[in-house]
Design an enzyme around this catalytic site. Structure first.
Site, PDB file in Angstrom:
ATOM      1  N   ARG A 156      39.691  47.688 -38.755  1.00  0.00           N
ATOM      2  CA  ARG A 156      41.013  48.332 -38.815  1.00  0.00           C
ATOM      3  C   ARG A 156      41.717  48.427 -37.658  1.00  0.00           C
ATOM      4  O   ARG A 156      43.066  48.161 -37.859  1.00  0.00           O
ATOM      5  CB  ARG A 156      40.695  49.894 -39.296  1.00  0.00           C
ATOM      6  CG  ARG A 156      41.988  50.571 -39.369  1.00  0.00           C
ATOM      7  CD  ARG A 156      41.929  52.013 -39.876  1.00  0.00           C
ATOM      8  NE  ARG A 156      41.046  52.032 -41.019  1.00  0.00           N
ATOM      9  CZ  ARG A 156      41.403  51.750 -42.209  1.00  0.00           C
ATOM     10  NH1 ARG A 156      42.616  51.617 -42.579  1.00  0.00           N
ATOM     11  NH2 ARG A 156      40.634  51.923 -43.222  1.00  0.00           N
TER      12      ARG A 156
ATOM     13  N   GLY B  38      56.563  46.275 -54.217  1.00  0.00           N
ATOM     14  CA  GLY B  38      57.668  46.111 -53.363  1.00  0.00           C
ATOM     15  C   GLY B  38      59.073  46.503 -53.736  1.00  0.00           C
ATOM     16  O   GLY B  38      60.057  46.463 -53.487  1.00  0.00           O
TER      17      GLY B  38
ATOM     18  N   ASN C 172      56.417  57.483 -44.972  1.00  0.00           N
ATOM     19  CA  ASN C 172      55.739  57.229 -46.263  1.00  0.00           C
ATOM     20  C   ASN C 172      56.284  57.781 -47.206  1.00  0.00           C
ATOM     21  O   ASN C 172      56.759  58.872 -47.018  1.00  0.00           O
ATOM     22  CB  ASN C 172      54.028  57.534 -46.121  1.00  0.00           C
ATOM     23  CG  ASN C 172      53.478  56.921 -47.348  1.00  0.00           C
ATOM     24  OD1 ASN C 172      53.676  55.667 -47.808  1.00  0.00           O
ATOM     25  ND2 ASN C 172      52.443  57.761 -47.765  1.00  0.00           N
TER      26      ASN C 172
ATOM     27  N   HIS D 291      55.258  58.727 -51.475  1.00  0.00           N
ATOM     28  CA  HIS D 291      53.989  58.814 -52.296  1.00  0.00           C
ATOM     29  C   HIS D 291      54.739  59.621 -53.472  1.00  0.00           C
ATOM     30  O   HIS D 291      55.550  60.371 -53.603  1.00  0.00           O
ATOM     31  CB  HIS D 291      53.101  59.944 -51.263  1.00  0.00           C
ATOM     32  CG  HIS D 291      52.033  60.060 -52.356  1.00  0.00           C
ATOM     33  ND1 HIS D 291      50.977  59.297 -52.276  1.00  0.00           N
ATOM     34  CD2 HIS D 291      51.548  61.340 -53.014  1.00  0.00           C
ATOM     35  CE1 HIS D 291      49.826  59.870 -53.047  1.00  0.00           C
ATOM     36  NE2 HIS D 291      50.372  60.913 -53.721  1.00  0.00           N
TER      37      HIS D 291
ATOM     38  N   GLU E  42      47.351  60.358 -39.357  1.00  0.00           N
ATOM     39  CA  GLU E  42      46.303  59.659 -39.647  1.00  0.00           C
ATOM     40  C   GLU E  42      45.332  59.922 -40.858  1.00  0.00           C
ATOM     41  O   GLU E  42      44.333  59.352 -41.135  1.00  0.00           O
ATOM     42  CB  GLU E  42      45.399  59.499 -38.338  1.00  0.00           C
ATOM     43  CG  GLU E  42      44.724  60.833 -38.145  1.00  0.00           C
ATOM     44  CD  GLU E  42      44.330  61.186 -36.609  1.00  0.00           C
ATOM     45  OE1 GLU E  42      43.238  61.094 -36.058  1.00  0.00           O
ATOM     46  OE2 GLU E  42      45.184  61.240 -35.720  1.00  0.00           O
TER      47      GLU E  42
ATOM     48  N   MET F 189      48.775  50.011 -48.770  1.00  0.00           N
ATOM     49  CA  MET F 189      47.499  50.468 -49.263  1.00  0.00           C
ATOM     50  C   MET F 189      46.577  50.768 -48.042  1.00  0.00           C
ATOM     51  O   MET F 189      45.500  50.138 -48.086  1.00  0.00           O
ATOM     52  CB  MET F 189      47.012  49.913 -50.171  1.00  0.00           C
ATOM     53  CG  MET F 189      48.037  49.589 -51.257  1.00  0.00           C
ATOM     54  SD  MET F 189      48.527  51.217 -52.061  1.00  0.00           S
ATOM     55  CE  MET F 189      47.322  51.613 -53.040  1.00  0.00           C
ATOM     56  N   ARG F 190      47.064  51.202 -46.902  1.00  0.00           N
ATOM     57  CA  ARG F 190      46.104  51.377 -45.566  1.00  0.00           C
ATOM     58  C   ARG F 190      46.353  52.399 -45.097  1.00  0.00           C
ATOM     59  O   ARG F 190      47.386  53.056 -45.031  1.00  0.00           O
ATOM     60  CB  ARG F 190      46.402  49.968 -44.770  1.00  0.00           C
ATOM     61  CG  ARG F 190      46.528  48.886 -45.025  1.00  0.00           C
ATOM     62  CD  ARG F 190      45.133  47.903 -44.915  1.00  0.00           C
ATOM     63  NE  ARG F 190      44.865  47.984 -43.682  1.00  0.00           N
ATOM     64  CZ  ARG F 190      43.507  47.672 -43.398  1.00  0.00           C
ATOM     65  NH1 ARG F 190      42.638  47.261 -44.338  1.00  0.00           N
ATOM     66  NH2 ARG F 190      43.054  47.791 -42.034  1.00  0.00           N
TER      67      ARG F 190
HETATM   68  C1  GRF Z   1      54.945  53.662 -55.093  1.00  0.00           C
HETATM   69  O1  GRF Z   1      54.802  54.583 -56.052  1.00  0.00           O
HETATM   70  C2  GRF Z   1      54.835  54.499 -53.811  1.00  0.00           C
HETATM   71  O2  GRF Z   1      55.194  55.766 -53.779  1.00  0.00           O
HETATM   72  C3  GRF Z   1      53.578  54.277 -53.434  1.00  0.00           C
HETATM   73  O3  GRF Z   1      52.926  52.847 -53.908  1.00  0.00           O
HETATM   74  C4  GRF Z   1      53.906  52.673 -54.899  1.00  0.00           C
HETATM   75  C5  GRF Z   1      54.438  51.464 -54.392  1.00  0.00           C
HETATM   76  O4  GRF Z   1      55.443  50.956 -55.204  1.00  0.00           O
HETATM   77  N1  GRF Z   1      52.950  54.714 -52.160  1.00  0.00           N
HETATM   78  P1  GRF Z   1      56.120  49.518 -54.706  1.00  0.00           P
HETATM   79  O5  GRF Z   1      55.316  48.476 -54.290  1.00  0.00           O
HETATM   80  O6  GRF Z   1      57.185  50.248 -53.915  1.00  0.00           O
HETATM   81  O7  GRF Z   1      57.061  49.171 -56.078  1.00  0.00           O
END
Ligand code: GRF
Length: 198
Positions: free
Chosen positions: A64, A12, A106, A108, A141, A89-90
């Site tokens: 899901r 988080g 999102n 990434h 998606e 993570m989904r």
């Molecule tokens: C981050 O690297 C984000 O980019 C990826 O998952 C990780 C989550 O980290 N999608 P956190 O839980 O926000 O510390």
């Protein structure tokens, strides 16, 4: 004032960065729900400690579509305008995407479209890239896919390994959602179409 909904599954730190930016007015919005599919996620506990509306909706063992319906209902109950995935993570179902059209973002840890999926920083490092970074993008998606909103570039330095590179990318991640604040200010209409994305 826009209502943000945060979805997370773990540590988080991106959520905490968003919360801090909201607190000091750098993101002109309020967080109306923090939802985790993992009840034990540290990010959810952080949200509780901040006095936010922290909601656990376990995904384990559920189809899901059913889980997504529960999350959609919780987001709608909290009157969420904009959904920010922060280490969620989904993969989202098409129904979820349709429930919040052009309103799901999102983050990434790579320069998409390079290195989607897990361990993106290590994937990039092992490939020998000279620059990596992070991307905030609209969600569709597909995995780590959708029109790009913000990217931050992080050079790979001599002596780096995937851990040191990940740490520097994470610093930029914590700034990237803030750079995206114009989405909160103006709403997100007309963004996310491939033709209209900047
Ligand atoms: C981050 O690297 C984000 O980019 C990826 O998952 C990780 C989550 O980290 N999608 P956190 O839980 O926000 O510390």
């Amino acid at each position: 004032m826009k209502n943000l909904g945060i979805l997370l599954s773990g540590r988080g730190s991106n959520f905490m960065a968003i919360a801090e930016n909201v607190r000091r007015g750098a993101i002109p919005a309020q967080i109306s729900a923090v939802i985790s599919n993992r009840p034990e996620a540290p990010g959810l506990e952080h949200a509780r400690q901040l006095g936010l509306n922290a909601i656990s909706i376990p995904s384990k063992g559920k189809p899901r579509e059913q889980h997504d319906q529960e999350v959609i209902a919780a987001l709608q109950a909290a009157k969420v305008d904009l959904v920010c995935l922060a280490g969620y993570m989904r993969l989202l179902s098409p129904e979820f995407i349709r429930a919040f059209p052009q309103r799901i973002l999102n983050i990434h840890p790579s320069l998409l479209p390079a290195f989607p999926g897990l361990d993106a920083q290590k994937q990039a490092f092992d490939y020998g890239v000279k620059v990596s970074g992070c991307t905030v993008h609209f969600v569709d998606e597909f995995l780590d896919h959708g029109a790009i909103i913000v990217q931050k570039v992080v050079p790979v330095l001599p002596g780096d390994d995937d851990h040191t590179l990940s740490a520097r990318i994470l610093e930029q991640e914590h700034l990237a959602y803030r750079s995206n604040q114009h989405c909160c200010k103006r709403g997100v209409q007309n963004r996310g179409q491939k033709s209209g994305a900047q």
